[in-house]
Scaffold this motif. Structure first.
Motif, PDB file in Angstrom:
ATOM      1  N   GLN A  66     -15.577   3.558  -4.381  1.00  0.00           N
ATOM      2  CA  GLN A  66     -14.882   4.426  -3.430  1.00  0.00           C
ATOM      3  C   GLN A  66     -13.774   3.691  -2.690  1.00  0.00           C
ATOM      4  O   GLN A  66     -12.714   4.259  -2.411  1.00  0.00           O
ATOM      5  CB  GLN A  66     -15.871   5.028  -2.435  1.00  0.00           C
ATOM      6  N   PHE A  67     -14.022   2.421  -2.361  1.00  0.00           N
ATOM      7  CA  PHE A  67     -12.987   1.642  -1.683  1.00  0.00           C
ATOM      8  C   PHE A  67     -11.763   1.504  -2.582  1.00  0.00           C
ATOM      9  O   PHE A  67     -10.620   1.635  -2.130  1.00  0.00           O
ATOM     10  CB  PHE A  67     -13.529   0.261  -1.300  1.00  0.00           C
ATOM     11  N   ARG A  68     -11.978   1.219  -3.883  1.00  0.00           N
ATOM     12  CA  ARG A  68     -10.846   1.118  -4.807  1.00  0.00           C
ATOM     13  C   ARG A  68     -10.171   2.465  -4.986  1.00  0.00           C
ATOM     14  O   ARG A  68      -8.944   2.532  -5.117  1.00  0.00           O
ATOM     15  CB  ARG A  68     -11.326   0.586  -6.164  1.00  0.00           C
ATOM     16  N   GLU A  69     -10.935   3.544  -4.989  1.00  0.00           N
ATOM     17  CA  GLU A  69     -10.331   4.868  -5.061  1.00  0.00           C
ATOM     18  C   GLU A  69      -9.385   5.095  -3.881  1.00  0.00           C
ATOM     19  O   GLU A  69      -8.296   5.657  -4.045  1.00  0.00           O
ATOM     20  CB  GLU A  69     -11.406   5.953  -5.067  1.00  0.00           C
ATOM     21  N   MET A  70      -9.805   4.663  -2.696  1.00  0.00           N
ATOM     22  CA  MET A  70      -8.940   4.825  -1.517  1.00  0.00           C
ATOM     23  C   MET A  70      -7.660   4.028  -1.654  1.00  0.00           C
ATOM     24  O   MET A  70      -6.581   4.497  -1.288  1.00  0.00           O
ATOM     25  CB  MET A  70      -9.692   4.408  -0.247  1.00  0.00           C
ATOM     26  N   GLU A  71      -7.773   2.808  -2.182  1.00  0.00           N
ATOM     27  CA  GLU A  71      -6.576   1.996  -2.374  1.00  0.00           C
ATOM     28  C   GLU A  71      -5.638   2.647  -3.391  1.00  0.00           C
ATOM     29  O   GLU A  71      -4.424   2.715  -3.171  1.00  0.00           O
ATOM     30  CB  GLU A  71      -6.958   0.584  -2.829  1.00  0.00           C
ATOM     31  N   PHE A  72      -6.203   3.127  -4.502  1.00  0.00           N
ATOM     32  CA  PHE A  72      -5.373   3.770  -5.523  1.00  0.00           C
ATOM     33  C   PHE A  72      -4.715   5.022  -4.962  1.00  0.00           C
ATOM     34  O   PHE A  72      -3.519   5.262  -5.167  1.00  0.00           O
ATOM     35  CB  PHE A  72      -6.216   4.145  -6.743  1.00  0.00           C
ATOM     36  N   LEU A  73      -5.480   5.841  -4.242  1.00  0.00           N
ATOM     37  CA  LEU A  73      -4.952   7.072  -3.669  1.00  0.00           C
ATOM     38  C   LEU A  73      -3.887   6.777  -2.620  1.00  0.00           C
ATOM     39  O   LEU A  73      -2.890   7.503  -2.513  1.00  0.00           O
ATOM     40  CB  LEU A  73      -6.090   7.885  -3.056  1.00  0.00           C
TER      41      LEU A  73
END
Length: 284
Positions: free
Chosen positions: A144-151
């Motif tokens: 989820q943390f990486r998803e936030m960075e990508f988003l």
């Protein structure tokens, strides 16, 4: 002595509600509570059964460590939802809604930063009592943390190669985040729909200067850009507090997931989601 009950009945009749105080005809929330309880609504038995300690005998602070990180993941879930809604609002020219939701995002991000001080009440000795049980798990693996960075706009496909133990669902989620528009993409598209040049970084920078100097005509865009900046700044503050906390707990030891630990985290301190917004300050 009967005046008060009579007035209540008259008020209830006038409102069309038979004295239940719920604001909805024919409903009584006191009775409905028997159908859905607080614990059932929040799935509390399942939620509170997820803090499973690995240490044996149980290490005193392992419950703290697990609880804090599970709470982080719950906040990440909410942030992903809200950031996705912000992107949609920008795409639909609902700048007012994007700004409203950014206020919520910023409030949560401040909690993420402040939450670190709770973890810092754990001494290095107490952490070492169960740290070896974590390997090879690591916060680096937070999907989820990486998803936030990508988003948010920091898309690094290399993370997928460095992740360990990704499920098919998690890999699909990260691939989707890499392929879909970021918050920055949505903002740039908004600039174009407002008639501002945004074909490359130089044009975007010129348009941002125009926005900054024409607050009468572009104040909503300026304020939205400031919201993006605050989102970026809060992420930077979290990274700074996180690396300081790690150094306080384990010094320069390697991370449980195999990273270099604090040195790796320090290498990410200069990360910026929106470098053109930071460079704008120099151009004004």
């Amino acid at each position: 002595m009967s005046a008060t009950p009579q007035r209540r009945g008259a008020a209830a009749s006038a409102s069309g509600v038979p004295g239940n105080g719920s604001g909805a005809p024919g409903r009584n929330f006191g009775e409905e509570g028997g159908r859905l309880t607080y614990g059932a609504y929040l799935r509390l038995p399942t939620l509170l059964d997820q803090q499973v300690l690995e240490s044996d005998p149980p290490a005193r602070d392992e419950l703290l460590f697990i609880s804090i990180h599970q709470v982080y993941e719950l906040w990440f879930k909410l942030l992903l939802h809200e950031l996705g809604e912000i992107r949609r609002a920008m795409t639909d020219d609902e700048v007012w809604l994007a700004r409203h939701l950014f206020r919520r995002v910023h409030a949560v991000e401040r909690i993420l930063v402040d939450q670190i001080q709770v973890l810092e009440t754990m001494t290095p000795q107490d952490f070492m009592a169960f740290r070896e049980k974590l390997a090879p798990a690591s916060g680096f693996q937070s999907v989820q943390f990486r998803e936030m960075e990508f988003l948010s706009g920091h898309k690094d496909p290399g993370f997928l190669k460095r992740f360990r133990g990704l499920t098919d669902d998690e890999k699909e989620r990260l691939d989707r985040r890499l392929a879909e528009p970021s918050l920055w993409d949505a903002f740039v598209m908004l600039l174009r729909r407002r008639g501002l040049a945004a074909g490359n970084d130089d044009e975007i920078s010129e348009s941002l200067v125009t926005v900054a100097h024409d607050r009468n005509g572009h104040d909503d865009l300026w304020q939205l850009a400031e919201d993006l900046m605050t989102h970026d700044e809060m992420a930077a503050l979290w990274r700074q507090r996180h690396v300081t906390m790690v150094e306080r707990q384990i010094g320069t030891k390697s991370g449980t997931g195999g990273s270099t630990g604090a040195p790796y985290l320090r290498s990410r301190l200069d990360l910026r989601y929106y470098p053109l917004l930071w460079e704008l300050r120099t151009l004004l």
